[in-house]
Design a protein around this motif. Sequence first.
Motif, PDB file in Angstrom:
ATOM      1  N   VAL A 167      -9.012  48.008 -46.207  1.00  0.00           N
ATOM      2  CA  VAL A 167      -7.860  47.555 -45.149  1.00  0.00           C
ATOM      3  C   VAL A 167      -6.609  47.329 -45.778  1.00  0.00           C
ATOM      4  CG1 VAL A 167      -7.390  45.651 -43.749  1.00  0.00           C
ATOM      5  CG2 VAL A 167      -9.653  46.508 -43.516  1.00  0.00           C
ATOM      6  N   GLN A 168      -6.778  46.880 -47.073  1.00  0.00           N
ATOM      7  CA  GLN A 168      -5.326  46.778 -47.912  1.00  0.00           C
ATOM      8  C   GLN A 168      -4.612  48.278 -48.138  1.00  0.00           C
ATOM      9  OE1 GLN A 168      -3.465  44.097 -48.563  1.00  0.00           O
ATOM     10  NE2 GLN A 168      -2.006  45.667 -48.772  1.00  0.00           N
ATOM     11  N   ARG A 169      -5.332  49.324 -48.291  1.00  0.00           N
ATOM     12  CA  ARG A 169      -4.891  50.454 -48.292  1.00  0.00           C
ATOM     13  C   ARG A 169      -4.247  50.948 -47.303  1.00  0.00           C
ATOM     14  NH1 ARG A 169      -9.439  51.202 -51.877  1.00  0.00           N
ATOM     15  NH2 ARG A 169     -10.751  52.294 -50.365  1.00  0.00           N
ATOM     16  N   LEU A 170      -5.235  50.827 -46.072  1.00  0.00           N
ATOM     17  CA  LEU A 170      -4.485  51.053 -44.819  1.00  0.00           C
ATOM     18  C   LEU A 170      -3.225  50.405 -44.394  1.00  0.00           C
ATOM     19  CD1 LEU A 170      -5.114  52.414 -41.965  1.00  0.00           C
ATOM     20  CD2 LEU A 170      -6.283  50.050 -41.411  1.00  0.00           C
ATOM     21  N   PHE A 171      -3.220  49.275 -44.907  1.00  0.00           N
ATOM     22  CA  PHE A 171      -1.735  48.609 -44.523  1.00  0.00           C
ATOM     23  C   PHE A 171      -0.916  49.082 -45.200  1.00  0.00           C
ATOM     24  CE2 PHE A 171      -4.075  45.629 -42.080  1.00  0.00           C
ATOM     25  CZ  PHE A 171      -3.168  44.468 -41.600  1.00  0.00           C
ATOM     26  N   ASP A 172      -1.088  49.539 -46.537  1.00  0.00           N
ATOM     27  CA  ASP A 172      -0.039  50.038 -47.168  1.00  0.00           C
ATOM     28  C   ASP A 172       0.323  51.424 -46.826  1.00  0.00           C
ATOM     29  OD1 ASP A 172       0.158  48.116 -48.891  1.00  0.00           O
ATOM     30  OD2 ASP A 172      -1.382  48.817 -50.322  1.00  0.00           O
ATOM     31  N   GLY A 173      -0.658  51.941 -46.185  1.00  0.00           N
ATOM     32  CA  GLY A 173      -0.292  53.443 -45.572  1.00  0.00           C
ATOM     33  C   GLY A 173       0.325  53.593 -44.225  1.00  0.00           C
ATOM     34  N   GLN A 175       2.468  54.082 -41.209  1.00  0.00           N
ATOM     35  CA  GLN A 175       3.954  54.593 -41.262  1.00  0.00           C
ATOM     36  C   GLN A 175       4.681  54.077 -39.952  1.00  0.00           C
ATOM     37  OE1 GLN A 175       3.818  58.824 -42.118  1.00  0.00           O
ATOM     38  NE2 GLN A 175       1.741  58.891 -43.119  1.00  0.00           N
ATOM     39  N   VAL A 176       6.013  54.242 -40.105  1.00  0.00           N
ATOM     40  CA  VAL A 176       6.817  53.888 -38.961  1.00  0.00           C
ATOM     41  C   VAL A 176       6.654  54.834 -37.933  1.00  0.00           C
ATOM     42  CG1 VAL A 176       9.188  53.584 -37.971  1.00  0.00           C
ATOM     43  CG2 VAL A 176       8.456  52.672 -40.339  1.00  0.00           C
ATOM     44  N   GLY A 177       6.488  54.462 -36.713  1.00  0.00           N
ATOM     45  CA  GLY A 177       6.556  55.440 -35.490  1.00  0.00           C
ATOM     46  C   GLY A 177       5.031  55.860 -35.334  1.00  0.00           C
ATOM     47  N   LEU A 223       1.079  48.504 -36.153  1.00  0.00           N
ATOM     48  CA  LEU A 223       2.201  49.424 -36.267  1.00  0.00           C
ATOM     49  C   LEU A 223       3.150  48.766 -37.343  1.00  0.00           C
ATOM     50  CD1 LEU A 223       4.939  49.000 -33.620  1.00  0.00           C
ATOM     51  CD2 LEU A 223       2.738  47.352 -33.662  1.00  0.00           C
ATOM     52  N   ARG A 224       3.987  49.580 -37.861  1.00  0.00           N
ATOM     53  CA  ARG A 224       5.137  48.932 -39.119  1.00  0.00           C
ATOM     54  C   ARG A 224       6.341  48.994 -38.383  1.00  0.00           C
ATOM     55  NH1 ARG A 224       4.428  48.277 -44.230  1.00  0.00           N
ATOM     56  NH2 ARG A 224       2.666  49.628 -44.215  1.00  0.00           N
ATOM     57  N   LEU A 225       7.180  47.980 -38.502  1.00  0.00           N
ATOM     58  CA  LEU A 225       8.515  47.856 -38.145  1.00  0.00           C
ATOM     59  C   LEU A 225       9.358  48.559 -39.166  1.00  0.00           C
ATOM     60  CD1 LEU A 225       8.347  44.010 -37.227  1.00  0.00           C
ATOM     61  CD2 LEU A 225       8.033  45.950 -35.651  1.00  0.00           C
ATOM     62  N   SER A 228      12.191  45.687 -41.339  1.00  0.00           N
ATOM     63  CA  SER A 228      11.639  44.898 -42.333  1.00  0.00           C
ATOM     64  C   SER A 228      10.069  45.425 -42.954  1.00  0.00           C
ATOM     65  CB  SER A 228      11.246  43.641 -41.460  1.00  0.00           C
ATOM     66  OG  SER A 228       9.750  44.087 -40.289  1.00  0.00           O
ATOM     67  N   LYS A 229       9.664  46.549 -42.388  1.00  0.00           N
ATOM     68  CA  LYS A 229       8.629  47.192 -42.918  1.00  0.00           C
ATOM     69  C   LYS A 229       7.374  46.289 -42.855  1.00  0.00           C
ATOM     70  CE  LYS A 229      11.096  50.541 -44.316  1.00  0.00           C
ATOM     71  NZ  LYS A 229      10.986  51.728 -43.383  1.00  0.00           N
ATOM     72  N   ALA A 230       7.444  45.174 -42.049  1.00  0.00           N
ATOM     73  CA  ALA A 230       6.275  44.122 -41.596  1.00  0.00           C
ATOM     74  C   ALA A 230       5.459  44.959 -40.816  1.00  0.00           C
ATOM     75  CB  ALA A 230       6.767  42.736 -41.048  1.00  0.00           C
ATOM     76  N   VAL A 231       4.129  44.729 -41.013  1.00  0.00           N
ATOM     77  CA  VAL A 231       2.961  45.186 -40.187  1.00  0.00           C
ATOM     78  C   VAL A 231       2.726  44.099 -38.858  1.00  0.00           C
ATOM     79  CG1 VAL A 231       0.630  46.002 -40.098  1.00  0.00           C
ATOM     80  CG2 VAL A 231       2.079  46.751 -41.968  1.00  0.00           C
ATOM     81  N   VAL A 232       2.487  44.781 -37.873  1.00  0.00           N
ATOM     82  CA  VAL A 232       2.188  44.106 -36.689  1.00  0.00           C
ATOM     83  C   VAL A 232       0.917  44.102 -35.998  1.00  0.00           C
ATOM     84  CG1 VAL A 232       2.922  43.410 -34.310  1.00  0.00           C
ATOM     85  CG2 VAL A 232       4.637  44.140 -35.884  1.00  0.00           C
ATOM     86  N   PHE A 233       0.172  43.403 -35.884  1.00  0.00           N
ATOM     87  CA  PHE A 233      -1.140  43.283 -35.055  1.00  0.00           C
ATOM     88  C   PHE A 233      -0.667  42.874 -33.564  1.00  0.00           C
ATOM     89  CE2 PHE A 233      -3.950  42.716 -38.640  1.00  0.00           C
ATOM     90  CZ  PHE A 233      -4.964  43.777 -38.380  1.00  0.00           C
ATOM     91  N   ALA A 234      -0.873  43.774 -32.821  1.00  0.00           N
ATOM     92  CA  ALA A 234      -0.768  43.454 -31.212  1.00  0.00           C
ATOM     93  C   ALA A 234      -2.058  43.592 -30.641  1.00  0.00           C
ATOM     94  CB  ALA A 234       0.458  44.621 -30.483  1.00  0.00           C
TER      95      ALA A 234
END
Length: 258
Positions: A167-173, A175-177, A223-225, A228-234
Amino acid sequence: MDPILQRHLPPDMQVSRALPGIQPENGRWLRVDEAYPAQMARRLALLRDVPAQVLYLDPAARPAAQELLSEVLKVLPDLGFDVSSSQVVCPDGRKVDASSTTCPLMLLGQLLQNDFVLMEKRGAEHVLTGAVLCFPASWRLDEKAGRPLTDIHVPVQDYTDEVARRVQRLFDGIQVGRPLWRFNQLWYEDPELFQPRSAHAPRRVGAAHVDGPYYRTERQTLLRLPVSKAVVFAVHTYVLRREDVLNPVSRQAGKAPA
């Protein structure tokens, strides 16, 4: 209170997948369904009555929260909202003041069925830095706020060290859009949407909840903003009566949200 329920699941949520079950989000990352008016009424009541339980924002995360609000406002017209510089008219006819963005997560909570969780990289892991969480499924925001991914998922039974690394690798990967999504699944005795529970409370065991009358599932879009590059859970929550789940996903009732 009458239960707030959907009658249908999206077709792509009727097929079970192994954890973490991530796949590309090819449709809209935000949705409005038939439960919108009732779910929004419940959200507004929670935001009014127990804001400390459903809202959290690290002051350092305010730019990411503002950015998330801006990204959401861009897509609302495609979902049946009328958006101007000062006001949003929602699909249920409510008019929401959008002229002030001093509390962006509160505003998001007033507009959409979704819960939103901000995750920002702090050191080696992503940390929960902000959230509007009106519909928790057996966890408490105050216990998870400011904590990294591995701590957030304690004590989820299937969240092993290997899953945590994946999951951490997933978050790191991410991509915007290119948003991703997954879903979880549980059978509940109670259809109430606001179901906080401490990590220290007894976990549900035995067969009673396996055959609960309500099927609860969360569509979790990640998704990645862009700035800010923050990751969002919607997180879009569905609750259906057992008889309305036409093709129930395998009854992995003991699996907690991940």
